[in-house]
Design a protein around this motif. Structure first.
Motif, PDB file in Angstrom:
ATOM      1  N   ALA A 133      33.363 -18.790  11.850  1.00 47.36           N
ATOM      2  CA  ALA A 133      33.401 -17.753  10.816  1.00 47.36           C
ATOM      3  C   ALA A 133      32.787 -16.457  11.342  1.00 47.36           C
ATOM      4  N   ILE A 384      35.946 -14.136   4.082  1.00 43.79           N
ATOM      5  CA  ILE A 384      35.774 -15.301   4.947  1.00 43.79           C
ATOM      6  C   ILE A 384      35.096 -16.441   4.194  1.00 43.79           C
ATOM      7  N   THR A 387      37.464 -18.251   1.862  1.00 44.75           N
ATOM      8  CA  THR A 387      38.609 -18.924   2.483  1.00 44.75           C
ATOM      9  C   THR A 387      38.150 -20.094   3.356  1.00 44.75           C
ATOM     10  N   ILE A 388      37.626 -19.806   4.506  1.00 43.05           N
ATOM     11  CA  ILE A 388      37.221 -20.895   5.410  1.00 43.05           C
ATOM     12  C   ILE A 388      35.754 -21.256   5.272  1.00 43.05           C
TER      13      ILE A 388
END
Length: 418
Positions: A133, A384, A387-388
């Protein structure tokens, strides 16, 4: 081509590149022993990624043609005309330089600034960030924030003038108080908000696990900073000499200022405080190193060391967890150094009877970078996280993230256990 100045620029670039491993040591010594690998890898990861992006398109964005660049500085995103993708024009110039030094030397010098600026941000999220990330954030932030902002300040190689902050606004920033330190400090604040607080966040939550490692890192940073500041003159001349002596005076005074505050507040000065004071003084003198006399560099260092020693407690008062004080040192120190030019800068400071106009220019440039970097970093970071995911699992954070993220330990002490 002047071979002396060419060598000066190239060696300055090498000095600045050394600052990123130095930063890894500085940050690494400050965190827990079970997360030191992760912490150091954030710096080394930044070095690898940003160096590649700089060659591919970063230089083209940062040093786009000033007449066409306007506010953002991206008339040719992947580098048409003189800034061709792959640096073809610069390669041709290296064979037969048209100036005092090959443009490729300047490409290398500025690459090291981009690398370090991104790495600085990582200190705000120590002990809780995923490596993947972070790399995603580093790529987007470098592309959307650092490259354009560096163009606002440093885009002068063809015209002899800077981008809109230096050229059009009239602010003075010799080596990157805005583009590097305020930029990174504002982004660090944004990421600290995105990732949230560490478990048990409070004063004394984390003692440095390796003080000598931090002092080694601070020493490498100070050494490399001579290339950072004096090298920004791009010539081995009197201005570079002034920047050099100020890069000795200001951080030395800042160390004294920080230790004095620690002694008054806690009864003793610490080695970590000394190292932090040095870095704060280096941050502050960066924009002003060619604009003030050495006596005023000492004044600037004393003030910055004392103020930053107090500013690092803002995170406890305001409730954001800036793990390694990126905000208290780089944002606050960068603001002090940039504004100081309008106070006692040679030929512009109001203390010398030149009015407050320059101080206003310095303030506008600083606030513009702060707001842009903060908003963009906040947006990229939240994207970020949603999402991940940006933060590691709770159990990994408590256990130490080195093994979870990288599968290795910093200190095995001879053990053969897997």
């Amino acid at each position: 081509m002047d071979q002396g100045n060419t060598a000066f620029v190239l060696f300055s670039a090498a000095f600045v590149l050394l600052m990123t491993p130095g930063l890894a040591f500085f940050y690494g010594g400050l965190v827990k022993s079970k997360s030191v690998v992760s912490m150091m890898m954030l710096s080394f990861g930044s070095l690898a990624l940003v160096a590649v992006l700089w060659v591919l398109y970063g230089y083209a964005i940062t040093f786009a043609d000033i007449d066409d660049a306007g506010w953002i500085g991206i008339p040719h995103l992947i580098g048409i005309d003189t800034n061709a993708i792959g640096l073809a024009a610069q390669v041709a110039d290296a064979a037969n330089p048209s100036g005092a030094f090959p443009e490729m030397a300047f490409v290398a010098f500025q690459a090291t600034f981009a690398i370090l600026t991104v790495a600085l941000i990582s200190g705000a999220i120590a002990d809780r960030a995923k490596f993947g990330a972070w790399m995603l954030f580093a790529g987007f932030w470098a592309t959307l924030v650092y490259f354009p902002v560096a163009g606002w300040v440093f885009n002068f190689i063809d015209s002899g003038e800077g981008g809109w902050i230096v050229d059009k606004l009239g602010a003075i920033d010799f080596a990157g108080g805005t583009a590097v330190h305020i930029n990174a400090g504002a982004a660090g604040l944004a990421l600290a908000i995105v990732l949230g607080k560490r478990f048990g966040f409070s004063k004394g939550i984390m003692q440095p696990h390796n003080v000598p490692l931090t002092l080694i890192g601070a020493s490498l940073l100070w050494f490399g900073w001579f290339g950072f500041n004096a090298g920004s003159q791009l010539a081995a001349d009197g201005v570079a000499a002034l920047a050099f002596i100020n890069t000795i005076a200001a951080p030395a005074a800042a160390m004294l200022g920080w230790i004095a505050v620690e002694t008054m507040r806690h009864g003793k000065g610490t080695s970590i405080g000394a190292a932090s004071g040095v870095v704060a003084g280096l941050v502050a003198i960066t924009p002003a190193c060619a604009s003030i006399d050495p006596i005023w560099a000492i004044v600037l260092g004393l003030v910055t060391g004392a103020v930053c020693a107090l500013a690092i407690d803002l995170k406890f008062r305001l409730g954001f967890d800036d793990s390694l004080d990126v905000v208290g040192i780089h944002l606050v120190g960068g603001m002090i150094g940039t504004l100081s030019i309008g106070v006692f800068g040679n030929g512009v400071g109001f203390l010398f009877g030149f009015g407050f106009e320059q101080l206003w220019f310095q303030l506008v440039g600083s606030v513009a970078v702060l707001i842009y970097s903060f908003v963009m970093a906040l947006a990229i970071g939240f994207a970020i996280e949603k999402t991940i995911g940006f933060r590691v699992k709770h159990e990994d954070e408590l256990a130490g993230i080195d093994t979870a993220v990288h599968g290795e330990l910093a200190y095995s002490f001879g053990s053969d256990k897997a």
